[in-house]
Every structure is written in C-alpha cells, then in structure tokens.
Design a protein around this motif. Structure first.
Motif, PDB file in Angstrom:
ATOM      1  N   LYS A   1      32.745  36.156  85.559  1.00 61.09           N
ATOM      2  CA  LYS A   1      31.857  37.323  85.586  1.00 61.09           C
ATOM      3  C   LYS A   1      31.722  37.971  84.213  1.00 61.09           C
ATOM      4  O   LYS A   1      31.099  39.030  84.087  1.00 61.09           O
ATOM      5  N   ASN A   2      32.321  37.374  83.192  1.00 57.84           N
ATOM      6  CA  ASN A   2      32.282  37.962  81.837  1.00 57.84           C
ATOM      7  C   ASN A   2      32.740  39.414  81.843  1.00 57.84           C
ATOM      8  O   ASN A   2      32.166  40.265  81.142  1.00 57.84           O
ATOM      9  N   THR A   3      33.776  39.691  82.595  1.00 62.59           N
ATOM     10  CA  THR A   3      34.201  41.083  82.790  1.00 62.59           C
ATOM     11  C   THR A   3      35.709  41.216  82.650  1.00 62.59           C
ATOM     12  O   THR A   3      36.462  40.372  83.129  1.00 62.59           O
ATOM     13  N   GLN A   4      36.112  42.292  81.992  1.00 63.92           N
ATOM     14  CA  GLN A   4      37.517  42.646  81.982  1.00 63.92           C
ATOM     15  C   GLN A   4      37.666  44.010  82.653  1.00 63.92           C
ATOM     16  O   GLN A   4      36.720  44.780  82.746  1.00 63.92           O
ATOM     17  N   TYR A   5      38.877  44.279  83.101  1.00 67.73           N
ATOM     18  CA  TYR A   5      39.150  45.505  83.841  1.00 67.73           C
ATOM     19  C   TYR A   5      40.414  46.182  83.300  1.00 67.73           C
ATOM     20  O   TYR A   5      41.284  45.543  82.719  1.00 67.73           O
TER      21      TYR A   5
ATOM     22  N   VAL B   1      40.213  43.538  66.132  1.00 69.68           N
ATOM     23  CA  VAL B   1      39.015  43.676  66.951  1.00 69.68           C
ATOM     24  C   VAL B   1      37.796  43.113  66.240  1.00 69.68           C
ATOM     25  O   VAL B   1      37.521  43.451  65.101  1.00 69.68           O
ATOM     26  N   GLY B   2      37.059  42.268  66.962  1.00 71.58           N
ATOM     27  CA  GLY B   2      35.829  41.721  66.423  1.00 71.58           C
ATOM     28  C   GLY B   2      34.612  42.514  66.870  1.00 71.58           C
ATOM     29  O   GLY B   2      33.672  42.698  66.101  1.00 71.58           O
ATOM     30  N   SER B   3      34.646  42.974  68.125  1.00 70.69           N
ATOM     31  CA  SER B   3      33.520  43.731  68.661  1.00 70.69           C
ATOM     32  C   SER B   3      34.038  44.873  69.520  1.00 70.69           C
ATOM     33  O   SER B   3      34.975  44.680  70.313  1.00 70.69           O
TER      34      SER B   3
ATOM     35  N   ARG C   1      27.695  33.860  76.458  1.00 71.17           N
ATOM     36  CA  ARG C   1      28.541  32.860  77.086  1.00 71.17           C
ATOM     37  C   ARG C   1      29.881  32.691  76.373  1.00 71.17           C
ATOM     38  O   ARG C   1      30.617  31.759  76.661  1.00 71.17           O
ATOM     39  N   THR C   2      30.191  33.602  75.444  1.00 69.07           N
ATOM     40  CA  THR C   2      31.387  33.411  74.629  1.00 69.07           C
ATOM     41  C   THR C   2      32.561  34.267  75.070  1.00 69.07           C
ATOM     42  O   THR C   2      33.594  34.263  74.438  1.00 69.07           O
ATOM     43  N   PHE C   3      32.408  34.995  76.172  1.00 69.02           N
ATOM     44  CA  PHE C   3      33.449  35.920  76.625  1.00 69.02           C
ATOM     45  C   PHE C   3      34.808  35.238  76.699  1.00 69.02           C
ATOM     46  O   PHE C   3      35.814  35.768  76.240  1.00 69.02           O
ATOM     47  N   ARG C   4      34.852  34.041  77.262  1.00 64.05           N
ATOM     48  CA  ARG C   4      36.134  33.390  77.492  1.00 64.05           C
ATOM     49  C   ARG C   4      36.798  32.905  76.200  1.00 64.05           C
ATOM     50  O   ARG C   4      37.921  32.429  76.222  1.00 64.05           O
ATOM     51  N   ARG C   5      36.115  33.020  75.075  1.00 64.96           N
ATOM     52  CA  ARG C   5      36.684  32.616  73.804  1.00 64.96           C
ATOM     53  C   ARG C   5      37.516  33.720  73.155  1.00 64.96           C
ATOM     54  O   ARG C   5      38.159  33.475  72.125  1.00 64.96           O
ATOM     55  N   TYR C   6      37.460  34.930  73.717  1.00 69.87           N
ATOM     56  CA  TYR C   6      38.097  36.068  73.066  1.00 69.87           C
ATOM     57  C   TYR C   6      39.230  36.641  73.903  1.00 69.87           C
ATOM     58  O   TYR C   6      39.069  36.877  75.109  1.00 69.87           O
ATOM     59  N   PRO C   7      40.365  36.919  73.250  1.00 63.43           N
ATOM     60  CA  PRO C   7      41.293  37.854  73.899  1.00 63.43           C
ATOM     61  C   PRO C   7      40.547  39.177  74.040  1.00 63.43           C
ATOM     62  O   PRO C   7      39.715  39.523  73.192  1.00 63.43           O
TER      63      PRO C   7
ATOM     64  N   VAL D   1      38.739  58.933  75.282  1.00 64.13           N
ATOM     65  CA  VAL D   1      37.631  57.993  75.395  1.00 64.13           C
ATOM     66  C   VAL D   1      38.237  56.599  75.303  1.00 64.13           C
ATOM     67  O   VAL D   1      38.972  56.297  74.359  1.00 64.13           O
ATOM     68  N   TYR D   2      37.933  55.769  76.282  1.00 65.95           N
ATOM     69  CA  TYR D   2      38.482  54.423  76.339  1.00 65.95           C
ATOM     70  C   TYR D   2      37.424  53.421  75.864  1.00 65.95           C
ATOM     71  O   TYR D   2      36.274  53.448  76.318  1.00 65.95           O
ATOM     72  N   TYR D   3      37.848  52.531  74.981  1.00 65.23           N
ATOM     73  CA  TYR D   3      36.954  51.536  74.401  1.00 65.23           C
ATOM     74  C   TYR D   3      37.423  50.136  74.772  1.00 65.23           C
ATOM     75  O   TYR D   3      38.613  49.820  74.634  1.00 65.23           O
ATOM     76  N   CYS D   4      36.492  49.312  75.212  1.00 68.36           N
ATOM     77  CA  CYS D   4      36.843  47.912  75.386  1.00 68.36           C
ATOM     78  C   CYS D   4      36.566  47.168  74.087  1.00 68.36           C
ATOM     79  O   CYS D   4      35.746  47.593  73.270  1.00 68.36           O
ATOM     80  N   ALA D   5      37.256  46.053  73.916  1.00 67.66           N
ATOM     81  CA  ALA D   5      37.169  45.329  72.652  1.00 67.66           C
ATOM     82  C   ALA D   5      37.343  43.842  72.875  1.00 67.66           C
ATOM     83  O   ALA D   5      38.130  43.418  73.725  1.00 67.66           O
ATOM     84  N   ALA D   6      36.617  43.074  72.090  1.00 70.09           N
ATOM     85  CA  ALA D   6      36.817  41.631  72.003  1.00 70.09           C
ATOM     86  C   ALA D   6      37.591  41.375  70.714  1.00 70.09           C
ATOM     87  O   ALA D   6      37.163  41.807  69.639  1.00 70.09           O
ATOM     88  N   LEU D   7      38.733  40.720  70.836  1.00 72.64           N
ATOM     89  CA  LEU D   7      39.616  40.550  69.695  1.00 72.64           C
ATOM     90  C   LEU D   7      39.502  39.159  69.086  1.00 72.64           C
ATOM     91  O   LEU D   7      39.219  38.179  69.791  1.00 72.64           O
ATOM     92  N   ARG D   8      39.799  39.088  67.802  1.00 75.32           N
ATOM     93  CA  ARG D   8      39.816  37.806  67.107  1.00 75.32           C
ATOM     94  C   ARG D   8      41.128  37.076  67.355  1.00 75.32           C
ATOM     95  O   ARG D   8      41.197  35.848  67.206  1.00 75.32           O
ATOM     96  N   ALA D   9      42.139  37.829  67.721  1.00 78.54           N
ATOM     97  CA  ALA D   9      43.444  37.236  68.000  1.00 78.54           C
ATOM     98  C   ALA D   9      44.162  38.114  68.997  1.00 78.54           C
ATOM     99  O   ALA D   9      43.843  39.304  69.132  1.00 78.54           O
TER     100      ALA D   9
END
Length: 121
Positions: A75-79, A108-110, A26-32, A92-100
């Motif tokens: 939807k907890n989804t980015q595009y 990148v945090g994750s 449920r934390t998706f919206r907390r991350y850039p 190879v393309y990687y998605c990432a959750a950023l700390r800032a």
C-alpha cells in the motif's frame, strides 16, 4: 518520493492515535522509513525507524513500549501507532524516507508535510 502524512489530532492524555504516511511512486519499498517530531521551540527529533522489509525497528527511548512503527509495502504506506500518549508527545510529526536505517535527520532523503498531534492533560 513524495510523502503525505495524516492522522494527527487532539487527544487526551492516555489516549491513542494512528498516523499514516502514504508515498507516491513505486520506490517506497526501497527506503527505510521513519517518523520525526518537532515540539514548539524545540529542534526536530527522531521518533522511530523501520527497515525496508519491516523486520527491524528502532525507537527513541521516550516512546519505547508506547509507539509502534509499521509499514505495508503493498500500500506504499507506513504507520505510527501511538498509545498511552502524554502531553510531552505534543508536536508536529513528520514522516520521512531515509537513505539508510538510522536516527539522524541527516539520513533523511525526503520529508513529508507535518501532522499536528496535541495531547491534553
């Protein structure tokens, strides 16, 4: 947060692809959120980032005007919509959750697993 990317494939130059990245929890919206890519023999590089609400975006120069990053917090989804693809976009393309909101791998945090994009000439 765990991330699952999809949507890669083989496309001809000039074509389009849309990558998706679904986040667990449920934390998706907390991350850039962002996208990075790594071509064979090259270092991983920044592609695009989007702010928490989606109102701010930033792109590396080589994809400006061709790629569009977006997110759906419900939807907890980015595009990443990629158009006018070029052979040099092959990576190879990687998605990432950023700390800032930033463009550095250090932000990148994750990381998600990668999805291969191949653009043929």
């Amino acid at each position: 947060v765990q991330l699952q990317a999809s949507g890669g494939g083989l496309v001809q130059a000039g074509g389009s692809l849309r990558l998706s990245c679904v986040a667990s929890g449920r934390t998706f919206r907390r991350y850039p959120m962002g996208w990075f890519r790594q071509a064979p023999g090259k270092e991983r590089e920044f592609v695009a980032v989007i702010s928490l609400s989606g109102t701010s975006t930033y792109y590396t120069d080589s994809v400006k005007g061709r790629f569009t990053i977006s997110r759906d917090n419900a939807k907890n989804t980015q595009y990443l919509q990629m158009s006018s693809l070029k052979p040099e976009d092959t990576a190879v393309y990687y998605c990432a959750a950023l700390r800032a909101f930033g463009s550095s791998s250090g932000d990148v945090g994750s990381w998600g697993q990668g999805t291969q994009v191949t653009v043929s000439s």
